[in-house]
Design a protein around this motif. Structure first.
Motif, short mmCIF file in Angstrom:
data_model
loop_
_atom_site.label_atom_id
_atom_site.label_comp_id
_atom_site.label_asym_id
_atom_site.label_seq_id
_atom_site.Cartn_x
_atom_site.Cartn_y
_atom_site.Cartn_z
N LEU A 1 0.93 -1.10 0.07
CA LEU A 1 -0.16 0.03 0.13
C LEU A 1 0.68 1.37 0.04
N ILE A 2 2.21 1.19 0.84
CA ILE A 2 2.81 2.41 0.75
C ILE A 2 3.41 2.38 -0.50
N ARG A 3 3.83 1.45 -1.38
CA ARG A 3 4.57 1.49 -2.80
C ARG A 3 3.26 2.16 -3.69
N ALA B 1 6.97 3.01 -15.68
CA ALA B 1 6.02 2.23 -16.71
C ALA B 1 7.03 1.46 -17.71
N VAL B 2 8.21 2.14 -18.23
CA VAL B 2 8.87 1.46 -19.05
C VAL B 2 9.66 0.27 -18.33
N LEU B 3 10.07 0.47 -17.18
CA LEU B 3 10.66 -0.85 -16.33
C LEU B 3 9.43 -1.95 -16.09
N PHE B 4 8.40 -1.60 -15.73
CA PHE B 4 7.42 -2.59 -15.47
C PHE B 4 7.19 -3.30 -16.47
N GLU B 5 6.98 -2.76 -17.73
CA GLU B 5 6.60 -3.43 -18.99
C GLU B 5 7.69 -4.78 -19.23
N ALA B 6 9.10 -4.39 -18.61
CA ALA B 6 10.22 -5.18 -19.05
C ALA B 6 10.30 -6.39 -17.74
N GLU C 1 5.42 -6.31 -8.51
CA GLU C 1 4.68 -6.43 -9.64
C GLU C 1 3.30 -5.90 -9.24
N GLY C 2 2.91 -6.11 -7.90
CA GLY C 2 1.32 -5.71 -7.84
C GLY C 2 1.10 -4.39 -8.01
N VAL C 3 2.13 -3.53 -7.95
CA VAL C 3 2.20 -1.99 -8.17
C VAL C 3 2.13 -1.65 -9.74
N GLU C 4 0.96 -1.63 -10.37
CA GLU C 4 1.03 -1.31 -11.57
C GLU C 4 1.16 0.23 -12.04
N PRO C 5 1.67 0.54 -13.10
CA PRO C 5 2.00 1.85 -13.56
C PRO C 5 0.59 2.68 -13.68
N THR C 6 0.97 3.98 -13.65
CA THR C 6 -0.27 4.74 -14.00
C THR C 6 -0.69 5.04 -15.28
N LEU C 7 0.27 4.81 -16.40
CA LEU C 7 -0.05 5.33 -17.52
C LEU C 7 0.63 3.94 -18.40
N ALA C 8 0.09 4.05 -19.57
CA ALA C 8 0.66 2.91 -20.61
C ALA C 8 1.61 3.36 -21.45
N ILE C 9 2.68 2.56 -21.55
CA ILE C 9 3.83 2.86 -22.48
C ILE C 9 3.49 2.31 -23.68
N PRO C 10 3.99 2.92 -24.92
CA PRO C 10 3.55 2.58 -26.41
C PRO C 10 4.09 1.18 -26.55
N THR C 11 3.48 0.09 -27.26
CA THR C 11 4.11 -1.14 -27.35
C THR C 11 4.96 -1.26 -28.42
#
Length: 349
Positions: free
Chosen positions: A252-254, A270-275, A337-347
């Motif tokens: 929750l803090i994250r 978001a870039v790192l989360f995608e990878a 990995e449960g902390v999802e980004p707030t924006l989508a990075i172009p695929t």
């Protein structure tokens, strides 16, 4: 089970700030001149995340406002420009400057408008040394500041041309709480926000010990333990609820930390989360490849490699990203990995 959720919010201020009495008195002395209608001293409060630096400043200013004719306001400085810092101060003292007003005009407005002592909390001010914002604020006669930072000596060493105001500042470095001290604080939150006998003193000490004296983590673990007990149908918080509370609290803090960050940090995350995992150079390359599309509908522009590294440091400090391998050739990984980004990075770049 939680009877008053506000008690567990990050911005909740208790009536009594336990085990910070000497720090409160130090701040009151620094601002003693405000009782005479004069500006207070500059103040720097340093210490690790989660030990209550901002809460100390806000609590003491609220107490001072009952004794002296002062105004105070709060500015989050992370990612802020000098103009946005001054504009936030203007709004905090009930001014509504034009959105395109230059910094010198904003300073002039503050000088002409502020007619009694005013204290500005400059939160997350690690990057302010060298910024024109400090010098512009220093030029407002009735205004003084509280700088909130992590490392006092590092912050002072990076100062540039702001007279001697901060070299002569009142300084405080807050340490983490001891186990008994934090258990006292958690006990007060429990009495205010949970049913009687919902949690034992031993459990509070267990939480305080596990979070190593960091108040924010302890408070969120207590809240998580109460929620888990409720979900499991327990009448009180049980040992298994405490056992499982820490990871939920950190999660929750994250999430809260990520929401609080400026746009550049969100793009990098978001870039790192995608990878999931990227070597340093690959991360910079990927950021550069998607930057045009990611920033297309935003007023900001992409940042360079050095600035990207600085923002990765903040993501690591917020426990969102970890760095592995040698310093000269690191690999970055998403912590949760449960902390999802707030924006989508172009695929596609």
């Amino acid at each position: 089970m939680i009877t008053d959720p506000r008690v567990f919010e990050d911005d909740h201020l208790p009536r009594e700030l336990m085990h910070r009495e000497s720090a409160v008195e130090t701040l009151l002395r620094a601002w003693d001149h405000t009782r005479l209608g004069e500006a207070g001293d500059e103040v720097i409060i340093a210490g690790p995340s989660g030990v209550g630096k901002t809460a100390l400043a806000r609590h003491t200013l609220q107490r001072l406002a009952t004794q002296a004719a002062i105004d105070h306001t709060h500015v989050r400085c992370l990612g802020a420009t000098p103009a946005s810092v001054l504009r936030t101060v203007c709004r905090g003292v009930d001014m509504d400057p034009p959105g395109n007003a230059p910094t010198d005009a904003l300073q002039t407005n503050l000088i002409e408008t502020i007619d009694r002592p005013t204290v500005v909390i400059l939160d997350e001010a690690d990057d302010l040394p060298g910024s024109p914002a400090l010098e512009l604020l220093a030029g407002v006669p009735q205004l003084s500041t509280v700088v909130i930072t992590h490392d006092l000596h590092h912050w002072l060493a990076r100062l540039e041309h702001v007279n001697d105001r901060y070299m002569d500042a009142t300084t405080l470095t807050l340490d983490r709480y001891g186990v008994a001290e934090l258990a006292d604080i958690l006990g007060a939150r429990a009495r205010a926000g949970l049913p009687p006998t919902a949690v034992t003193r031993g459990q509070l000490e267990r939480i305080a010990d596990d979070v190593a004296g960091v108040a924010r983590e302890g408070i969120q673990a207590l809240r998580a333990g109460a929620k888990l007990a409720e979900e499991r149908g327990h009448g009180t918080i049980e040992a298994v609820d405490v056992d499982d509370s820490f990871e939920r609290a950190r999660h929750l803090i994250r999430q809260s930390n990520l929401r609080s960050l400026p746009f550049h940090h969100h793009v990098l995350y978001a870039v790192l989360f995608e990878a999931g995992t990227l070597e340093g150079q690959a991360l910079h390359d990927r950021y550069d490849a998607v930057a045009e599309a990611a920033y297309a509908d935003h007023r900001l522009t992409p940042v360079g490699k050095r600035s990207q590294r600085n923002k990765l440091q903040k993501l690591m400090a917020y426990d969102l990203v970890a760095r592995e391998g040698p310093t000269h050739d690191p690999t970055y990984v998403v912590v949760d990995e449960g902390v999802e980004p707030t924006l989508a990075i172009p695929t596609k770049a």
